[in-house]
Design an enzyme around this catalytic site. Structure first.
Site, PDB file in Angstrom:
ATOM      1  N   MET A 186       0.899  -1.329   0.017  1.00  0.00           N
ATOM      2  CA  MET A 186       0.077   0.031   0.003  1.00  0.00           C
ATOM      3  C   MET A 186       0.797   1.280   0.002  1.00  0.00           C
ATOM      4  O   MET A 186       0.474   2.294   0.304  1.00  0.00           O
ATOM      5  CB  MET A 186      -0.667   0.036   1.120  1.00  0.00           C
ATOM      6  CG  MET A 186      -2.004  -1.322   1.059  1.00  0.00           C
ATOM      7  SD  MET A 186      -3.448  -0.992   1.843  1.00  0.00           S
ATOM      8  CE  MET A 186      -2.787  -0.531   3.817  1.00  0.00           C
ATOM      9  N   GLY A 187       2.114   1.191  -0.270  1.00  0.00           N
ATOM     10  CA  GLY A 187       3.035   2.157  -0.535  1.00  0.00           C
ATOM     11  C   GLY A 187       3.603   2.681   0.696  1.00  0.00           C
ATOM     12  O   GLY A 187       3.343   2.083   1.802  1.00  0.00           O
ATOM     13  N   ALA A 188       3.889   3.849   0.951  1.00  0.00           N
ATOM     14  CA  ALA A 188       4.836   4.650   2.066  1.00  0.00           C
ATOM     15  C   ALA A 188       5.824   3.472   2.434  1.00  0.00           C
ATOM     16  O   ALA A 188       6.095   3.121   3.391  1.00  0.00           O
ATOM     17  CB  ALA A 188       3.853   4.850   3.185  1.00  0.00           C
ATOM     18  N   LEU A 189       6.889   3.137   1.346  1.00  0.00           N
ATOM     19  CA  LEU A 189       7.489   2.095   1.506  1.00  0.00           C
ATOM     20  C   LEU A 189       8.665   2.430   2.308  1.00  0.00           C
ATOM     21  O   LEU A 189       9.064   3.594   2.683  1.00  0.00           O
ATOM     22  CB  LEU A 189       8.148   1.733   0.005  1.00  0.00           C
ATOM     23  CG  LEU A 189       7.217   1.489  -1.100  1.00  0.00           C
ATOM     24  CD1 LEU A 189       7.903   1.113  -2.560  1.00  0.00           C
ATOM     25  CD2 LEU A 189       6.299   0.520  -0.659  1.00  0.00           C
ATOM     26  N   HIS A 223       9.270  -3.543   3.121  1.00  0.00           N
ATOM     27  CA  HIS A 223       8.973  -3.531   1.852  1.00  0.00           C
ATOM     28  C   HIS A 223      10.139  -3.876   0.911  1.00  0.00           C
ATOM     29  O   HIS A 223      10.067  -4.823   0.036  1.00  0.00           O
ATOM     30  CB  HIS A 223       8.302  -2.427   1.028  1.00  0.00           C
ATOM     31  CG  HIS A 223       6.912  -1.887   1.976  1.00  0.00           C
ATOM     32  ND1 HIS A 223       6.870  -0.610   2.700  1.00  0.00           N
ATOM     33  CD2 HIS A 223       5.930  -2.483   2.125  1.00  0.00           C
ATOM     34  CE1 HIS A 223       5.609  -0.571   3.282  1.00  0.00           C
ATOM     35  NE2 HIS A 223       4.896  -1.782   2.908  1.00  0.00           N
ATOM     36  N   GLN A 249     -10.508  -2.677   2.114  1.00  0.00           N
ATOM     37  CA  GLN A 249      -9.940  -3.412   3.401  1.00  0.00           C
ATOM     38  C   GLN A 249      -9.920  -2.594   4.673  1.00  0.00           C
ATOM     39  O   GLN A 249      -9.599  -2.801   5.592  1.00  0.00           O
ATOM     40  CB  GLN A 249      -8.674  -3.953   3.336  1.00  0.00           C
ATOM     41  CG  GLN A 249      -7.410  -2.957   3.064  1.00  0.00           C
ATOM     42  CD  GLN A 249      -6.016  -3.642   2.518  1.00  0.00           C
ATOM     43  OE1 GLN A 249      -6.090  -4.111   1.582  1.00  0.00           O
ATOM     44  NE2 GLN A 249      -5.258  -3.646   3.414  1.00  0.00           N
ATOM     45  N   ASP A 270       2.397  -9.322   8.863  1.00  0.00           N
ATOM     46  CA  ASP A 270       0.815  -9.522   8.650  1.00  0.00           C
ATOM     47  C   ASP A 270       0.695 -10.914   8.670  1.00  0.00           C
ATOM     48  O   ASP A 270       0.214 -11.530   7.564  1.00  0.00           O
ATOM     49  CB  ASP A 270       0.180  -8.545   7.487  1.00  0.00           C
ATOM     50  CG  ASP A 270       0.733  -7.357   7.621  1.00  0.00           C
ATOM     51  OD1 ASP A 270      -0.324  -6.617   8.132  1.00  0.00           O
ATOM     52  OD2 ASP A 270       1.786  -6.926   6.924  1.00  0.00           O
ATOM     53  N   SER A 279       4.433   1.367   7.795  1.00  0.00           N
ATOM     54  CA  SER A 279       3.893   2.773   7.113  1.00  0.00           C
ATOM     55  C   SER A 279       3.463   3.523   7.993  1.00  0.00           C
ATOM     56  O   SER A 279       3.643   4.787   8.254  1.00  0.00           O
ATOM     57  CB  SER A 279       3.288   2.456   6.003  1.00  0.00           C
ATOM     58  OG  SER A 279       3.720   1.568   4.901  1.00  0.00           O
TER      59      SER A 279
HETATM   60  P1  AMP Z   1       1.549  -2.860   3.575  1.00  0.00           P
HETATM   61  O1  AMP Z   1       1.975  -2.053   2.385  1.00  0.00           O
HETATM   62  O2  AMP Z   1       1.849  -2.788   4.811  1.00  0.00           O
HETATM   63  O3  AMP Z   1       0.321  -3.319   3.151  1.00  0.00           O
HETATM   64  O4  AMP Z   1       2.695  -4.092   3.407  1.00  0.00           O
HETATM   65  C1  AMP Z   1       2.818  -4.632   2.254  1.00  0.00           C
HETATM   66  C2  AMP Z   1       3.710  -5.939   2.403  1.00  0.00           C
HETATM   67  O5  AMP Z   1       4.712  -5.477   3.228  1.00  0.00           O
HETATM   68  C3  AMP Z   1       2.828  -6.914   3.377  1.00  0.00           C
HETATM   69  O6  AMP Z   1       3.185  -8.233   2.886  1.00  0.00           O
HETATM   70  C4  AMP Z   1       3.519  -6.600   4.681  1.00  0.00           C
HETATM   71  O7  AMP Z   1       3.450  -7.966   5.429  1.00  0.00           O
HETATM   72  C5  AMP Z   1       5.001  -6.259   4.204  1.00  0.00           C
HETATM   73  N1  AMP Z   1       5.629  -5.651   5.436  1.00  0.00           N
HETATM   74  C6  AMP Z   1       5.069  -4.526   6.043  1.00  0.00           C
HETATM   75  N2  AMP Z   1       5.939  -4.096   7.314  1.00  0.00           N
HETATM   76  C7  AMP Z   1       6.889  -5.195   7.058  1.00  0.00           C
HETATM   77  C8  AMP Z   1       8.204  -5.416   7.719  1.00  0.00           C
HETATM   78  N3  AMP Z   1       8.551  -4.535   8.887  1.00  0.00           N
HETATM   79  N4  AMP Z   1       8.895  -6.261   7.541  1.00  0.00           N
HETATM   80  C9  AMP Z   1       8.726  -7.184   6.402  1.00  0.00           C
HETATM   81  N5  AMP Z   1       7.632  -7.086   5.813  1.00  0.00           N
HETATM   82  C10 AMP Z   1       6.717  -5.897   5.902  1.00  0.00           C
END
Ligand code: AMP
Length: 279
Positions: A30-33, A37, A61, A150, A186
């Site tokens: 969902m960005g804000a990488l 990520h 969601q 997650d 994020s």
């Molecule tokens: P999100 O942008 O938060 O939906 O996350 C996108 C993907 O990055 C999902 O599969 C998350 O589980 C993964 N993710 C988010 N934070 C972390 C982290 N600290 N370490 C590893 N993977 C992450």
């Protein structure tokens, strides 16, 4: 890096790549990488010829419209980071590209959907499966990379992939943490200086429980963890569970995989974290 905003353009670009026998690794976000990520992208690069990342803040969601509105959006910075790690393709669609008006979705994924995150964010996993189903159909990846951060999301998407026989290999990647232990997220952008300090109680409690873990003493450990977290100023616990790694019900001595999962509001920001206790 190639950037696409339409389903048609990204499918069209990928189709000869796949026809030539190259493998496609997919990292939906969902960005804000952040580095979490990027670690998914780096792992995907080790196993695949071409890497595609999606950045899409998926409205379906979010059960709280305010949470959706304030979700961080930093696409320019995201593009720079993706270029730095040599990501090949970014798919960055708008909401109208992904959804028709009044679109309906329901997938019966069993009771796991209603536990833990599902209890505090009703409908969340319907939205997650809806968007991931669409993204998998557009990208048709060989493998998809998701974070252990997650954990429940990984279980539920894996269940969908199994149920619908989707030809995608699901890969779980380790949680990336700041040097003091806070799980990267994020949402950490929203933490005030004080929140940032108080947030450490989550990873510290998970570490403490990991050190003390004994599969016969689960309810006492859960109680101890809840007390530690509730004692931290500015932190409001949603749940701390020591769960069977498959069912997400409270673990039993027979559980083959055990995971401790926590969710709490730190100031106004809701954070989640987890650690494997037995795998
Ligand atoms: P999100 O942008 O938060 O939906 O996350 C996108 C993907 O990055 C999902 O599969 C998350 O589980 C993964 N993710 C988010 N934070 C972390 C982290 N600290 N370490 C590893 N993977 C992450």
């Amino acid at each position: 890096m190639k950037i696409f905003t339409t389903k048609a353009a990204v499918s069209q670009y990928l189709s000869p790549i796949k026809a030539s026998g190259k493998t496609v690794g997919f990292v939906p976000t969902m960005g804000a990488l952040h580095q979490g990520h990027l670690s998914l992208i780096e792992l995907a690069q080790q196993h695949n010829d071409v890497i595609i990342c999606s950045v899409f803040v998926n409205p379906s969601q979010f059960n709280d419209p305010k949470d959706l509105e304030k979700y961080p959006r930093t696409i320019e910075a995201d593009i720079k980071l993706l270029e730095q790690v040599n990501c090949d393709i970014l798919f960055n669609p708008g909401v109208n590209e992904m959804y028709d008006d009044n679109e309906q979705w329901h997938l019966n994924i069993g009771e796991t959907e209603h536990l833990l995150e599902g209890e505090f964010r009703p409908g969340h996993y319907q939205g997650v499966t809806q968007v991931v189903y669409k993204l998998f159909n557009i990208v048709k990846p060989d493998a998809a990379y998701f974070g252990q951060k997650d954990y429940q999301q990984f279980l539920i998407i894996s269940k969908m992939v199994d149920m619908l026989n989707m030809p995608v290999k699901m890969v779980m990647c380790p949680i990336k943490r700041e040097t003091d232990g806070l799980a990267m997220s994020s949402r950490n952008i929203h933490l005030s200086v004080d929140d940032r300090l108080h947030a450490l109680v989550l990873s510290k409690t998970l570490d403490f429980i990991k050190d003390k873990f004994d599969s016969h003493d689960i309810s006492a450990l859960k109680e101890e963890a809840a007390q530690l977290i509730n004692a931290e100023p500015g932190v409001e616990l949603d749940y701390f569970e020591i769960a069977d790694g498959e069912t997400l019900h409270t673990a039993t001595p027979d559980s083959e995989k055990i995971v401790a999962l926590v969710a709490a509001k730190v100031g106004k920001t809701r954070l989640i974290d987890n650690v494997m206790l037995k795998s």
